[in-house]
Design an enzyme around this catalytic site. Structure first.
Site, PDB file in Angstrom:
ATOM      1  N   ASP A   1       3.356   1.664 -11.810  1.00  0.00           N
ATOM      2  CA  ASP A   1       2.125   2.464 -11.835  1.00  0.00           C
ATOM      3  C   ASP A   1       2.242   3.751 -11.050  1.00  0.00           C
ATOM      4  OD1 ASP A   1      -0.357  -0.133 -11.340  1.00  0.00           O
ATOM      5  OD2 ASP A   1       0.615   0.595 -13.135  1.00  0.00           O
TER       6      ASP A   1
ATOM      7  N   MET B   1     -11.167   2.617  -5.334  1.00  0.00           N
ATOM      8  CA  MET B   1     -11.450   3.504  -6.476  1.00  0.00           C
ATOM      9  C   MET B   1     -12.846   4.110  -6.405  1.00  0.00           C
ATOM     10  SD  MET B   1      -9.725   1.357  -9.605  1.00  0.00           S
ATOM     11  CE  MET B   1     -10.265  -0.263  -9.112  1.00  0.00           C
TER      12      MET B   1
ATOM     13  N   LYS C   1      -1.361   5.207 -14.338  1.00  0.00           N
ATOM     14  CA  LYS C   1      -2.743   5.350 -14.778  1.00  0.00           C
ATOM     15  C   LYS C   1      -3.491   6.103 -13.701  1.00  0.00           C
ATOM     16  CE  LYS C   1      -3.266   0.910 -15.533  1.00  0.00           C
ATOM     17  NZ  LYS C   1      -4.016  -0.337 -15.640  1.00  0.00           N
TER      18      LYS C   1
ATOM     19  N   THR D   1      -2.585  -5.790   0.225  1.00  0.00           N
ATOM     20  CA  THR D   1      -3.575  -4.954  -0.443  1.00  0.00           C
ATOM     21  C   THR D   1      -3.952  -3.760   0.442  1.00  0.00           C
ATOM     22  OG1 THR D   1      -5.643  -5.021  -1.677  1.00  0.00           O
ATOM     23  CG2 THR D   1      -5.602  -6.252   0.391  1.00  0.00           C
ATOM     24  N   ALA D   2      -4.436  -2.701  -0.210  1.00  0.00           N
ATOM     25  CA  ALA D   2      -4.743  -1.465   0.519  1.00  0.00           C
ATOM     26  C   ALA D   2      -5.670  -1.723   1.710  1.00  0.00           C
ATOM     27  CB  ALA D   2      -5.369  -0.449  -0.435  1.00  0.00           C
TER      28      ALA D   2
ATOM     29  N   GLY E   1       0.636  -1.449  -7.344  1.00  0.00           N
ATOM     30  CA  GLY E   1       0.284  -1.080  -5.973  1.00  0.00           C
ATOM     31  C   GLY E   1      -0.490  -2.203  -5.304  1.00  0.00           C
ATOM     32  N   GLY E   2      -0.309  -2.356  -4.013  1.00  0.00           N
ATOM     33  CA  GLY E   2      -1.083  -3.344  -3.258  1.00  0.00           C
ATOM     34  C   GLY E   2      -0.775  -4.757  -3.686  1.00  0.00           C
ATOM     35  N   ASP E   3      -1.814  -5.517  -3.963  1.00  0.00           N
ATOM     36  CA  ASP E   3      -1.674  -6.883  -4.458  1.00  0.00           C
ATOM     37  C   ASP E   3      -1.973  -6.872  -5.962  1.00  0.00           C
ATOM     38  OD1 ASP E   3      -1.711  -9.950  -3.659  1.00  0.00           O
ATOM     39  OD2 ASP E   3      -3.272  -9.603  -5.168  1.00  0.00           O
TER      40      ASP E   3
ATOM     41  N   GLY F   1      -2.964   5.841   2.435  1.00  0.00           N
ATOM     42  CA  GLY F   1      -2.809   4.951   3.582  1.00  0.00           C
ATOM     43  C   GLY F   1      -1.418   4.343   3.682  1.00  0.00           C
TER      44      GLY F   1
ATOM     45  N   ILE G   1      -5.656  -7.861  -6.970  1.00  0.00           N
ATOM     46  CA  ILE G   1      -6.862  -7.210  -6.448  1.00  0.00           C
ATOM     47  C   ILE G   1      -7.047  -5.895  -7.193  1.00  0.00           C
ATOM     48  CG2 ILE G   1      -7.996  -6.203  -4.426  1.00  0.00           C
ATOM     49  CD1 ILE G   1      -6.966  -8.453  -2.831  1.00  0.00           C
TER      50      ILE G   1
ATOM     51  N   PRO H   1       0.783  -1.229   0.000  1.00  0.00           N
ATOM     52  CA  PRO H   1       0.000   0.000   0.000  1.00  0.00           C
ATOM     53  C   PRO H   1       0.823   1.292   0.000  1.00  0.00           C
ATOM     54  CG  PRO H   1       0.015  -0.985   2.176  1.00  0.00           C
ATOM     55  CD  PRO H   1       0.758  -1.924   1.299  1.00  0.00           C
TER      56      PRO H   1
HETATM   57  N1  SAH Z   1      -4.048  -3.598  -6.378  1.00  0.00           N
HETATM   58  C1  SAH Z   1      -4.320  -2.541  -5.441  1.00  0.00           C
HETATM   59  C2  SAH Z   1      -5.607  -1.797  -5.773  1.00  0.00           C
HETATM   60  C3  SAH Z   1      -5.604  -1.134  -7.127  1.00  0.00           C
HETATM   61  S1  SAH Z   1      -7.052  -0.190  -7.373  1.00  0.00           S
HETATM   62  C4  SAH Z   1      -4.356  -3.106  -4.017  1.00  0.00           C
HETATM   63  O1  SAH Z   1      -4.367  -4.327  -3.842  1.00  0.00           O
HETATM   64  O2  SAH Z   1      -4.363  -2.318  -3.068  1.00  0.00           O
HETATM   65  C5  SAH Z   1      -6.542   1.422  -6.814  1.00  0.00           C
HETATM   66  C6  SAH Z   1      -7.288   1.816  -5.573  1.00  0.00           C
HETATM   67  O3  SAH Z   1      -6.728   1.178  -4.444  1.00  0.00           O
HETATM   68  C7  SAH Z   1      -7.219   3.282  -5.241  1.00  0.00           C
HETATM   69  O4  SAH Z   1      -8.144   4.033  -5.990  1.00  0.00           O
HETATM   70  C8  SAH Z   1      -7.581   3.265  -3.776  1.00  0.00           C
HETATM   71  O5  SAH Z   1      -8.967   3.068  -3.596  1.00  0.00           O
HETATM   72  C9  SAH Z   1      -6.892   2.002  -3.299  1.00  0.00           C
HETATM   73  N2  SAH Z   1      -5.565   2.273  -2.722  1.00  0.00           N
HETATM   74  C10 SAH Z   1      -4.421   1.677  -3.065  1.00  0.00           C
HETATM   75  N3  SAH Z   1      -3.398   2.112  -2.295  1.00  0.00           N
HETATM   76  C11 SAH Z   1      -3.946   3.004  -1.448  1.00  0.00           C
HETATM   77  C12 SAH Z   1      -3.421   3.802  -0.392  1.00  0.00           C
HETATM   78  N4  SAH Z   1      -2.116   3.772  -0.061  1.00  0.00           N
HETATM   79  N5  SAH Z   1      -4.264   4.611   0.279  1.00  0.00           N
HETATM   80  C13 SAH Z   1      -5.571   4.651  -0.025  1.00  0.00           C
HETATM   81  N6  SAH Z   1      -6.117   3.922  -1.005  1.00  0.00           N
HETATM   82  C14 SAH Z   1      -5.326   3.104  -1.703  1.00  0.00           C
END
Ligand code: SAH
Length: 261
Positions: free
Chosen positions: A37, A173, A59, A120-121, A90-92, A202, A95, A14
């Site tokens: 990204d 999102m 994006k 994931t976030a 970002g994140g996983d 976050g 997801i 995240p």
């Molecule tokens: N693959 C990512 C999600 C991609 S979709 C995951 O697993 O986290 C992108 C959305 O993820 C953003 O619009 C937001 O809603 C959320 N997101 C990802 N990182 C974030 C962060 N650090 N703080 C807040 N929202 C986050």
């Protein structure tokens, strides 16, 4: 064709670089090329070694630096000339964020690939705020949903099944659709007083968060001026935000409610 490289679809977590997995960290340090990204935090991009090719394909909703099909092609091309390509997301990677589409494209082009999970976030933000996603009395399950849809389309979620007071809803999102989300969930039967939180950036140093109710969340987010990326949690678990605020976060609270655990 020359000997093919491999594409690693890597979750970057995240934001906080300490939340990278050891595997992600190792792959980044060994990569020949890294494709990343907008969601990947600059502190993590800084971990990419000098001499490794960095390609930004950021994006943002409605504004794609590179269209998804171009990103897919780029990964194939890079794998044909590099040994180790890291596609950092970002994140996983699986997801939201279209990691599975990239994997399918690679599979269909005979490119070896590997999936490396990331935090994931939802999990990162749950930990950062202390708000649990489930709780024996307050939430027996959790649903991850996306608030994203094409600009000209209405958000089409199964509101009836989402409006379950025993399920925590995590919205990815959803920033631009918060009003619709709030209105439809209430119309489907969820209490307007359901606790809700929105968290921007976050796990990063500039994380900001505001607590409100389902009904008031869109106003609260606008009043506070949260900007993307924002994750929202809706559900009674959010009533624990203040008690479990182990980091001493400042909540830009509008209207906190009482649901006792
Ligand atoms: N693959 C990512 C999600 C991609 S979709 C995951 O697993 O986290 C992108 C959305 O993820 C953003 O619009 C937001 O809603 C959320 N997101 C990802 N990182 C974030 C962060 N650090 N703080 C807040 N929202 C986050």
């Amino acid at each position: 064709m020359n000997s093919l490289g491999k594409v690693y679809l890597v979750g970057g977590g995240p934001g906080d670089p300490e939340l990278l997995t050891r595997k992600a960290y190792r792959l980044l340090s060994e990569a020949d090329a890294v494709v990343y990204d907008r969601l990947v935090s600059p502190v993590i991009v800084d971990l990419v070694p000098e001499g490794c090719t960095r390609i930004f394909v950021g994006k943002a909703s409605g504004q794609h630096t590179l269209q998804q099909d171009k990103i897919n092609e780029l990964l194939v091309t890079l794998a044909q000339s590099n040994r180790r390509v890291v596609r950092l997301k970002g994140g996983d990677p699986y997801i939201f964020g279209r990691g599975s589409e990239e994997a399918l494209h690679l599979a269909r082009h005979g490119i070896p690939f590997e999936i490396v999970p990331g935090i994931t976030a939802a999990a990162g933000i749950s930990a950062a705020t202390g708000i649990p996603l489930t709780h024996r009395r307050l939430a027996s399950g959790v649903k991850f949903v996306t608030g994203h849809c094409r600009d000209d389309e209405e958000l089409d979620l199964d509101w009836k099944s989402l409006a379950d007071p025993q399920t925590t809803i995590v919205i990815y999102m959803g920033l631009s659709k918060l009003e619709t989300l709030s209105r439809e969930l209430i119309a489907a039967g969820l209490s307007p007083r359901t606790p809700a939180v929105a968290v921007a950036n976050g796990t990063l140093r500039d994380q900001r968060q505001c607590v409100s109710t389902l009904e008031d969340l869109p106003n609260a987010v606008t009043a506070v001026g949260l900007i993307s990326p924002v994750l929202c949690l809706i559900g009674d678990v959010v009533s624990l935000a203040h008690e479990l605020n182990w980091q001493g976060l400042f909540y830009e609270t509008r209207d906190m409610l009482k649901v006792s655990a």
